[in-house]
Design an enzyme around this catalytic site. Structure first.
Site, PDB file in Angstrom:
ATOM      1  N   ASP A  85       0.800  -1.230   0.000  1.00 37.16           N
ATOM      2  CA  ASP A  85       0.000   0.000   0.000  1.00 37.16           C
ATOM      3  C   ASP A  85       0.832   1.279   0.000  1.00 37.16           C
ATOM      4  OD1 ASP A  85      -2.651  -0.980  -0.114  1.00 37.16           O
ATOM      5  OD2 ASP A  85      -2.481  -1.659   1.952  1.00 37.16           O
ATOM      6  N   ASP A 139      -7.094  -3.872  -5.478  1.00 37.38           N
ATOM      7  CA  ASP A 139      -6.712  -2.579  -4.905  1.00 37.38           C
ATOM      8  C   ASP A 139      -5.296  -2.164  -5.328  1.00 37.38           C
ATOM      9  OD1 ASP A 139      -8.339  -4.380  -3.454  1.00 37.38           O
ATOM     10  OD2 ASP A 139      -8.297  -3.155  -1.658  1.00 37.38           O
TER      11      ASP A 139
HETATM   12  N1  GLY Z   1      -7.510  -1.423   0.163  1.00 40.90           N
HETATM   13  C1  GLY Z   1      -8.424  -1.864   1.134  1.00 40.90           C
HETATM   14  C2  GLY Z   1      -9.806  -1.418   0.881  1.00 40.90           C
HETATM   15  O1  GLY Z   1     -10.137  -0.928  -0.167  1.00 40.90           O
HETATM   16  O2  GLY Z   1     -10.614  -1.576   1.768  1.00 40.90           O
END
Ligand code: GLY
Length: 412
Positions: free
Chosen positions: A120, A177
Site C-alpha cells: 500500500d 486494490d
Molecule cells: N484497500 C483496502 C480497501 O479498499 O478496503
C-alpha cells in the site's frame, strides 16, 4: 436478463436526458458551477480543521464510529489520505494552516519509505509525499523519500507471478486494490528512479487484466498465485459478499487504476479496458439511481439466509468518490457522447455526495467530510461510517472538476 434490460434502459434514459441537456448547453457548459465547487471546498476546509482538532499529534485519522474518533499509526494503509486531503485543500486555498498540518503528519509517515511489508505504499506515500512535492515543488526534500519508497514497493514484485504481492499470508495473494499503487511506480520511474519501476507497473497491470477479470468485466477481489510457478491457486474475495460477487470498491479501484495506467503509458488497451469496466458498473441492474453504489454489486440479491442479508442495501460513499474522480479523468480521455456520459455520471455523484444525505454538517461526523462508507462487512469493520479515503477522493474529484471549469488539464 430482463432486469439487466430494464436497468440498461433506465441508465440509457438517464444518460440520454443528461446528454440532451449537455448538447443544448454546448460542450463547454458543465452542470456544476464554480459557486457550487467553491462552496464544497470551503466547507471541506472548515470541516477538516475539526478533524485536525480531533486527531492526536502522533496519529492519523481513520474513521469515526458511535461518537468515537478512530485513529491509526503510520503503518496502516490509509495513513497517506489525510495529509493528502490537507494538501489538496491547501492547493486550492493556499491556507498555511493546512500545509503546516500536513507537514506535521508527513514527519510521522517518513519512516514508511523503508516498509517492505505492505503493497500500500502508493496510498501511503504518493498521496502524501507525492502531493507535497508536486504542490510545493520541493524535490530536494521529497524526491529521495519517494524513490526509496518505490524501491521498497518493488521488492514485493515477483517475475514468476508477474505481479506485486499484496499480503504476507496465503500463497502469493494479489488484490485488485493494488492497481492503485502502480501510479507511484510510474511516477518514481519518471522522477529518475529505476526504469524497472515502470516495467513492474505495466506487467502487474497486464497480469491483472488477464487473471482478475471475469467475462462480464466484473473483477475478483483476490487472486492467490503459486509463487513457485505463477499459476493461479484460487480466485476469491476478502471484503466482498462472496467469492464470485463484485465488491464495489474493488470495481472502482480497477476503473480508476486502468484509466490512470492509460494516462501514465498512453497504451490504448488500458483505456479500452477502463471503458469496459465502466460499462459493467454503470449498466448494472443494482446501480442505484443516485449512482452511490451498494458496498457489493451483488449484495441486494442476497437471500434472507445469508449472513450479510442485514447489509443488503448499505451504500459505499468511498466507491462513489473514487468513481467521480475516475470518470472526470475518463471524460477527458474519450470523445463525444461517452465523454459527456462520464462527466454526467461524475456530476451526479458529486451532487449527491455533496447533499445532506452524504455530506456531514459542520462539526459533526468527527470532522470527516462524508458519511456512509463501508470498510469491510465480512470483517464486521467500519460499516456505515466515514472513511479517510472517501474524503480524499471526494476532494480530488472536486478539484479535478474545478480544473475542467478553469479550462486546465485535469492532471498536470
Ligand atoms: N484497500 C483496502 C480497501 O479498499 O478496503
Amino acid at each position: 436478463m430482463l432486469m439487466y434490460k430494464i436497468n440498461f434502459i433506465k441508465t440509457f434514459a438517464m444518460v440520454a436526458a443528461l446528454t440532451v441537456c449537455s448538447f443544448s448547453q454546448g460542450f463547454a457548459q458543465k452542470k456544476l458551477d464554480t459557486t457550487f465547487l467553491n462552496q464544497q471546498l470551503k466547507d471541506a476546509i472548515l470541516q477538516i480543521k475539526v478533524l485536525a482538532k480531533n486527531t492526536p499529534e502522533h496519529m492519523l485519522p481513520r474513521s469515526f464510529n458511535v461518537g468515537k474518533s478512530i485513529h491509526s499509526e503510520s503503518g496502516w494503509w490509509t495513513s497517506g489520505f489525510y495529509p493528502g486531503t490537507l494538501l489538496y485543500l491547501y492547493e486550492y486555498a493556499k491556507d498555511p494552516e493546512l500545509l503546516a498540518l500536513a507537514k506535521q503528519k508527513l514527519k510521522l509517515l517518513e519512516k514508511e519509505q523503508f516498509n517492505e511489508t505492505t503493497h500500500d505504499l502508493g496510498f501511503m506515500l504518493y498521496c502524501s509525499f507525492g502531493n507535497m512535492m508536486r504542490i510545493t515543488g520541493d524535490t530536494a526534500t521529497y524526491k529521495p523519500i519517494l524513490l526509496t519508497g518505490a524501491k521498497s514497493l518493488a521488492t514485493r514484485y515477483s517475475p514468476i507471478t508477474k505481479t506485486i504481492r499484496s499480503w504476507d499470508f496465503d500463497n502469493f495473494p494479489v488484490i485488485i486494490d493494488n492497481m492503485m499503487n502502480l501510479e507511484f511506480l510510474t511516477a518514481a520511474a519518471r522522477l529518475g528512479g529505476n526504469s524497472q519501476f515502470r516495467d513492474i507497473a505495466v506487467t502487474h497491470a497486464n497480469t491483472t487484466m488477464k487473471e482478475h477479470y471475469r467475462k462480464d468485466m466484473s473483477c475478483y477481489h483476490v487472486v492467490d498465485y503459486n509463487p513457485k510457478d505463477g499459476t493461479v491457486i484460487k480466485k476469491k474475495t476478502n471484503q466482498g459478499a462472496f467469492d464470485e460477487s463484485a465488491w464495489a470498491r474493488g470495481q472502482a479501484w480497477g476503473l480508476y487504476g486502468y484509466a490512470m495506467m492509460y494516462r501514465e503509458t498512453g497504451d490504448k488497451k488500458y483505456l479500452k479496458f477502463a471503458n469496459q469496466i465502466a460499462k459493467y458498473m454503470l449498466n448494472h441492474v443494482n446501480m442505484p439511481n443516485d449512482l452511490i453504489p451498494y458496498w457489493d454489486f451483488d449484495a441486494p440479491n442476497l437471500p434472507d439466509s445469508n449472513k450479510y442479508a442485514p447489509y443488503r442495501t448499505n451504500r459505499d460513499a468511498s466507491t462513489a468518490a473514487l468513481m467521480a474522480s475516475a470518470f472526470i479523468e475518463m471524460s477527458t480521455q474519450v470523445k463525444g457522447k461517452l465523454a459527456k456520459q462520464y462527466l454526467n455520471v461524475a456530476e451526479t455523484i458529486l451532487k449527491n455526495l455533496s447533499s445532506i444525505a452524504y455530506k456531514a454538517t459542520y462539526g459533526s461526523n468527527g470532522g470527516f467530510l462524508l458519511k456512509h462508507s463501508v470498510g469491510s462487512i465480512p470483517h464486521d469493520s467500519e460499516i456505515d461510517v466515514p472513511l479517510t479515503y472517501a474524503d480524499y477522493y471526494y476532494v480530488e474529484a472536486l478539484l479535478r472538476y474545478k480544473r475542467l471549469l478553469d479550462g486546465k488539464k485535469v492532471i498536470d
